[in-house]
Scaffold this active site. Sequence first.
Site, short mmCIF file in Angstrom:
data_model
loop_
_atom_site.label_atom_id
_atom_site.label_comp_id
_atom_site.label_asym_id
_atom_site.label_seq_id
_atom_site.Cartn_x
_atom_site.Cartn_y
_atom_site.Cartn_z
N TYR A 220 0.85 -1.20 0.00
CA TYR A 220 0.00 0.00 0.00
C TYR A 220 0.89 1.25 0.00
CZ TYR A 220 -3.72 -3.27 1.47
OH TYR A 220 -4.60 -4.32 1.57
N TYR B 248 -12.73 -7.77 3.96
CA TYR B 248 -12.28 -6.45 3.47
C TYR B 248 -13.23 -5.83 2.46
CZ TYR B 248 -9.85 -8.34 -0.87
OH TYR B 248 -9.52 -8.91 -2.07
N GLY C 27 -12.14 1.01 4.95
CA GLY C 27 -11.05 1.93 4.61
C GLY C 27 -11.52 3.37 4.60
N1 LIG Z 1 -6.19 -8.25 1.45
C1 LIG Z 1 -6.48 -7.63 0.33
O1 LIG Z 1 -6.13 -8.08 -0.78
C2 LIG Z 1 -7.23 -6.33 0.40
C3 LIG Z 1 -7.82 -5.79 -0.76
C4 LIG Z 1 -8.54 -4.60 -0.63
C5 LIG Z 1 -8.67 -4.00 0.62
N2 LIG Z 1 -8.06 -4.55 1.72
C6 LIG Z 1 -8.13 -3.90 3.04
O2 LIG Z 1 -9.45 -3.52 3.31
C7 LIG Z 1 -9.50 -2.10 3.50
C8 LIG Z 1 -10.84 -1.58 3.04
O3 LIG Z 1 -11.01 -1.81 1.66
P1 LIG Z 1 -11.02 -0.61 0.66
O4 LIG Z 1 -10.22 0.50 1.27
O5 LIG Z 1 -10.65 -1.17 -0.65
O6 LIG Z 1 -12.49 -0.22 0.48
P2 LIG Z 1 -13.78 0.18 1.32
O7 LIG Z 1 -13.59 0.12 2.77
O8 LIG Z 1 -14.86 -0.63 0.74
O9 LIG Z 1 -13.98 1.68 0.82
C9 LIG Z 1 -13.09 2.66 1.22
C10 LIG Z 1 -13.45 3.97 0.55
O10 LIG Z 1 -14.79 4.34 0.80
C11 LIG Z 1 -14.88 5.75 0.99
N3 LIG Z 1 -15.37 6.00 2.36
C12 LIG Z 1 -14.94 5.47 3.52
N4 LIG Z 1 -15.64 5.94 4.57
C13 LIG Z 1 -16.53 6.79 4.06
C14 LIG Z 1 -17.54 7.61 4.64
N5 LIG Z 1 -17.75 7.64 5.95
N6 LIG Z 1 -18.28 8.37 3.82
C15 LIG Z 1 -18.07 8.34 2.47
N7 LIG Z 1 -17.14 7.58 1.87
C16 LIG Z 1 -16.38 6.83 2.65
C17 LIG Z 1 -13.49 6.30 0.82
O11 LIG Z 1 -13.26 6.64 -0.56
P3 LIG Z 1 -13.00 8.14 -1.01
O12 LIG Z 1 -12.19 8.81 0.06
O13 LIG Z 1 -12.28 8.03 -2.29
O14 LIG Z 1 -14.36 8.72 -1.19
C18 LIG Z 1 -12.64 5.11 1.17
O15 LIG Z 1 -11.34 5.18 0.67
C19 LIG Z 1 -8.26 -1.57 2.76
O16 LIG Z 1 -7.89 -0.28 3.17
C20 LIG Z 1 -7.28 -2.63 3.12
O17 LIG Z 1 -6.79 -2.44 4.44
C21 LIG Z 1 -7.38 -5.71 1.62
#
Ligand SMILES: NC(=O)c1ccc[n+]([C@@H]2O[C@H](COP(=O)([O-])OP(=O)(O)OC[C@H]3O[C@@H](n4cnc5c(N)ncnc54)[C@H](OP(=O)(O)O)[C@@H]3O)[C@@H](O)[C@H]2O)c1
Length: 330
Positions: A57, A203, A279
């Site tokens: 990341y 996730y 995230g």
């Molecule tokens: N193991 C793996 O292969 C893998 C893969 C993917 C993710 N992950 C882990 O899972 C975590 C979460 O997944 P993700 O970051 O892909 O996606 P997510 O949690 O589904 O979405 C995160 C995005 O949603 C938006 N968001 C978050 N809170 C919000 C709120 N209160 N109001 C409005 N928009 C909001 C933000 O985007 P904006 O700021 O752009 O609006 C944020 O970056 C990652 O950070 C990582 O630690 C792991």
Amino acid sequence: MQYLTIPGTDLCVSRISLGTWAIGGWMWGGTEERESIETIHAALNKGVNLIDTAPVYGFGASEQIVGKAVEEYGKRGELFLSTKAALEWKDGRVFRNGSRDRVMREIEDSLKRLRTDYIDIYFVHWPDLTRPIAETAKAMRDLYEQGVIKAVGVSNFTQDQMEAFRSESPLHVCQPPYNIFERGIESDIKPYCERNSITLMAYGALCRGLLSGKVSKERKFEGDDLRKVDPKFKEPRLSQYLKAADKLQKLAGKRFNKSLVAFAVRWVFEKGAPIAIWGGRTPSQMAPIDEIVGWSMDLATLSTVDSILAEFVKAPVGAEFMAPPTGLTG
Ligand SMILES: NC(=O)c1ccc[n+]([C@@H]2O[C@H](COP(=O)([O-])OP(=O)(O)OC[C@H]3O[C@@H](n4cnc5c(N)ncnc54)[C@H](OP(=O)(O)O)[C@@H]3O)[C@@H](O)[C@H]2O)c1
């Protein structure tokens, strides 16, 4: 906040984990360090004690920011850090490498960046299909037996790959994608984990923002933002997912007086996942954390969610587009 002890470990972690991929900047259109640190502190102040990161990341940037944020906050002993191994990068391109050498080098780099001498949950980020899973598993077992890592995890593994891994190493946590729009694990990985006391740390609770209520057809994603290539963010699918998100938002508001964010994260718990990674990269995005505990969904609501998906999402697609290649090519 609700907490649980991960079976087979002493780790008592919050059911919401802060995901810090976006905080690393890479594939999210950049990052801002001070705001990222404040985001982490905002989550910790709301009772989150589990932070998920990975070397890839931001090619070290996310781990460095997490390390700095935790050092500034203090209380390392009361917080839990999860990070990952087995991805390598060269000239901005990422590929899998689950060799023993790679895992052993990565743990040293992660400990330095995170400013700590142990990792609470250490994941294999993606299975390396070019070598026996046993090789990666033995390296993880050795780190666990040395006490450098307190729990062993795998991410993006199939049921068969987990079975192969478990013949060489204990396995405490599995980190797959899981949210209202990405439900591929329900038929195999989820029941497998439940049968084998492996804790699911799901996730993408907001499906990269599609379940935040803040994505629209007009929204433009900047720089290297992965949503430029995410098939869900391309027509005709985007309109379908947005219509479904709109219906879900109305359901959350009318039936529970909750935001779509709170509804989406709560849904992950209602479906039986013990931990949801969510995230964010601004302190204000952490505000809905307070909205997620203290209520539950009835069966009628869960079945309304299914009906909304069936009605609007005609060509569902999973998170497969994120899979890195197995070897460096070209
Ligand atoms: N193991 C793996 O292969 C893998 C893969 C993917 C993710 N992950 C882990 O899972 C975590 C979460 O997944 P993700 O970051 O892909 O996606 P997510 O949690 O589904 O979405 C995160 C995005 O949603 C938006 N968001 C978050 N809170 C919000 C709120 N209160 N109001 C409005 N928009 C909001 C933000 O985007 P904006 O700021 O752009 O609006 C944020 O970056 C990652 O950070 C990582 O630690 C792991």
